[in-house]
Design a protein around this motif. Structure first.
Motif, short mmCIF file in Angstrom:
data_model
loop_
_atom_site.label_atom_id
_atom_site.label_comp_id
_atom_site.label_asym_id
_atom_site.label_seq_id
_atom_site.Cartn_x
_atom_site.Cartn_y
_atom_site.Cartn_z
N ALA A 124 -6.03 6.20 -6.42
CA ALA A 124 -5.41 6.51 -5.13
C ALA A 124 -4.22 5.58 -4.96
O ALA A 124 -3.96 4.75 -5.84
CB ALA A 124 -6.42 6.30 -4.00
N SER A 125 -3.50 5.71 -3.87
CA SER A 125 -2.44 4.75 -3.59
C SER A 125 -3.05 3.36 -3.53
O SER A 125 -3.97 3.12 -2.74
CB SER A 125 -1.77 5.06 -2.25
N PRO A 126 -2.58 2.43 -4.35
CA PRO A 126 -3.27 1.14 -4.42
C PRO A 126 -2.78 0.14 -3.38
O PRO A 126 -1.62 0.17 -2.94
CB PRO A 126 -2.90 0.65 -5.82
N THR A 127 -3.67 -0.76 -3.03
CA THR A 127 -3.29 -1.94 -2.25
C THR A 127 -2.63 -2.95 -3.18
O THR A 127 -3.12 -3.19 -4.28
CB THR A 127 -4.55 -2.59 -1.63
N MET A 128 -1.51 -3.51 -2.73
CA MET A 128 -0.90 -4.60 -3.49
C MET A 128 -1.36 -5.92 -2.88
O MET A 128 -1.14 -6.16 -1.69
CB MET A 128 0.63 -4.52 -3.46
N ALA A 129 -2.01 -6.75 -3.68
CA ALA A 129 -2.41 -8.09 -3.23
C ALA A 129 -1.51 -9.09 -3.93
O ALA A 129 -1.17 -8.92 -5.10
CB ALA A 129 -3.87 -8.35 -3.57
N SER A 189 -4.91 -2.51 -6.41
CA SER A 189 -6.31 -2.11 -6.39
C SER A 189 -6.50 -0.77 -5.71
O SER A 189 -6.02 -0.56 -4.59
CB SER A 189 -7.16 -3.16 -5.67
N ASP A 208 -9.82 0.53 -6.06
CA ASP A 208 -11.24 0.60 -6.43
C ASP A 208 -12.05 1.32 -5.36
O ASP A 208 -11.58 1.53 -4.23
CB ASP A 208 -11.79 -0.81 -6.67
N THR A 246 -3.55 -12.13 1.00
CA THR A 246 -2.49 -11.32 1.61
C THR A 246 -2.37 -10.01 0.87
O THR A 246 -2.24 -9.99 -0.36
CB THR A 246 -1.16 -12.06 1.57
N MET A 247 -2.39 -8.93 1.60
CA MET A 247 -2.36 -7.60 0.99
C MET A 247 -1.38 -6.69 1.71
O MET A 247 -1.18 -6.82 2.91
CB MET A 247 -3.74 -6.96 0.98
N SER A 248 -0.81 -5.79 0.96
CA SER A 248 0.06 -4.77 1.49
C SER A 248 -0.61 -3.43 1.20
O SER A 248 -0.79 -3.06 0.04
CB SER A 248 1.43 -4.86 0.81
N VAL A 249 -1.02 -2.75 2.26
CA VAL A 249 -1.93 -1.60 2.13
C VAL A 249 -1.19 -0.31 2.46
O VAL A 249 -0.66 -0.16 3.57
CB VAL A 249 -3.13 -1.77 3.08
N PRO A 250 -1.12 0.63 1.53
CA PRO A 250 -0.45 1.90 1.81
C PRO A 250 -1.24 2.76 2.80
O PRO A 250 -2.46 2.59 2.94
CB PRO A 250 -0.38 2.58 0.44
N ASP A 266 -2.88 5.47 3.03
CA ASP A 266 -3.58 6.51 2.28
C ASP A 266 -5.07 6.37 2.59
O ASP A 266 -5.68 5.35 2.26
CB ASP A 266 -3.32 6.33 0.78
N ASN A 304 -7.43 5.18 0.06
CA ASN A 304 -7.44 3.76 -0.26
C ASN A 304 -8.54 3.10 0.56
O ASN A 304 -8.54 3.19 1.79
CB ASN A 304 -6.06 3.16 0.07
#
Lengths: 368, 57
Positions: free
Chosen positions: A296-301, A365, A367, B27-31, B33, B36
């Motif tokens: 899916a669209s991932p989270t960038m950490a 991620s 997951d 710290t996270m950047s969450v789309p 979606d 997700n």
């Protein structure tokens, strides 16, 4: 077993022998650990800490703390090189009633359509794995799909000794047909400790709606002493009632399977992130390509010190700290990222975006 | 999952594109979606009234 029964069994084996890929578990040999190979002081929260695809799940609050690692302690002569190890560093001998301490492996609905669960043709599955535990006694494995669950008990007989366990579960003829999508539709729950809310009834060894008190009856507490370790490897779930040899995959193949769910992009200093460009004098963008399509669209950490990331352009270096994800394409193979408030340059100039501190981490991620 | 400091991000054309947050200390950047799992959990906690998402700058 009579000769007729032996022949029937052999026939069933031939009929049900999986061809092609048979292990529904990803990273069952614990080969891939993109995040880390050892993490101390874990147990306050759930999460993926070391070995890919193996979620430590915790319900309720517990004093249990452990070091989780990708260990090299493996069953001799079985072809495994790595295992998942929990080394208890703070014990909790009296788990709260709502505690669940579990390893969860989650599988997408589109990957278990062949099980035909939710139909009258539902297939049996067989789970095989190796365990080495200081704590002996009864342990529980549960399969869970949405609101439906089935459990089985097994025994660890000898302390600190690798033992192979094989459990066959009936197919689920009840409930709804498994949705054919990329969501979590099957969990393998490997219990390591549980409170009375999940153990005070009678173990449900047939598929049911899942009464909590019947889910993990008899489960010992593997974290009741700081002397305790518990290790797993060779986890295989396959269709049918016969356990076959473990499906060893190449590291590259297993890594690619894991990267559908998690991709460690950067870990350390002088690691390239991408080519970037100044959209305006105070905003840069860059594209990250993923090695395989993600789920899916991932989270960038990300993490790193202040000004831990740099864009090198036109003989200059502009540092920045924050990374933001913008868009992901429909196949989940690439993402655009940006920083729009910590850089200063010239619109239109291109540069290379780089991690410039040893503490820098960037991951993606998706997951379950 | 402990979610703190959730805030919408705007992209270069002033559209909301993701949520910045500290999740379990990272710290996270969450789309945006719903497939997700982090975004689904953010929405769940917002719905439960446990967190709010601050407006983008």
């Amino acid at each position: 077993m009579s000769k007729a029964a032996e022949l029937a069994k052999a026939g069933e084996t031939l009929t049900n022998q999986p061809s092609g890929r048979k292990n529904l578990v990803t990273n069952g040999a614990m080969q891939v650990a993109q995040r880390s190979t050892s993490e101390t002081g874990k147990g306050a929260d759930q999460g993926y800490f070391t070995v890919d695809r193996m979620l430590y799940f915790e319900n309720g609050t517990t004093d249990v703390r452990f070091t989780q690692s990708q260990a090299t302690d493996v069953p001799t002569g079985e072809g495994f090189a790595t295992s998942l190890k929990f080394d208890c560093t703070t014990a909790d001998a009296s788990l709260a009633s709502d505690n669940q301490l579990v390893i969860k492996h989650r599988i997408e609905g589109q990957d278990i359509q062949q099980l035909k669960w939710g139909t009258s043709n539902a297939e049996k599955v067989t789970l095989c794995f190796w365990i080495k535990s200081t704590k002996t006694g009864t342990f529980i494995i549960e399969l869970s799909r949405e609101s439906r669950k089935i459990s089985q008990a097994y025994t660890v007989s000898s302390s600190d000794t690798w033992e192979k366990k094989t459990l066959t579960f009936d197919g689920d003829t009840g409930g709804s047909v498994v949705t054919n999508d990329s969501a979590n539709r099957l969990e393998i729950n490997i219990y390591m400790g549980v409170g009375t809310n999940y153990s005070s009834g009678t173990l449900d060894t047939a598929w049911t709606g899942g009464t909590n008190a019947n889910r993990a009856v008899g489960q010992v507490n593997a974290f009741d002493s700081t002397s305790n370790n518990i290790l797993f490897t060779g986890i295989q779930l396959e269709i049918g009632s016969q356990a076959t040899n473990f499906e060893h995959r190449s590291f590259g193949e297993e890594l690619a399977l894991c990267q559908r769910y998690f991709y460690q992009d950067v870990k350390g200093v002088t690691q390239e992130i991408s080519v970037g460009w100044y959209y305006t004098s105070s905003a840069i963008s860059w594209i990250v390509n993923f090695p395989v399509p993600m789920r899916a669209s991932p989270t960038m950490a990300y993490s790193g010190p202040t000004d831990g990331f740099t864009i090198y352009r036109d003989g200059a270096a502009d540092n920045f700290t924050a990374l933001t994800i913008e868009n992901v394409n429909y196949q989940y193979t690439r993402a655009s990222c940006f920083n729009n408030n910590q850089v200063s340059g010239t619109a239109g100039q291109a540069g290379i975006v780089r991690a410039t501190n040893a503490a820098c981490l960037v991951s993606f991620s998706a997951d379950l | 999952m402990v979610i703190e400091n959730a805030k919408y991000n705007k992209n270069k054309v002033d559209e909301i594109c993701s949520v910045q947050a500290t999740i379990d200390g990272i710290t996270m950047s969450v789309p945006l979606d719903t497939a997700n799992s982090d975004y689904a959990e953010i929405l769940r906690q917002v719905e439960a009234g446990d967190i709010t998402i601050a407006a983008a700058d």
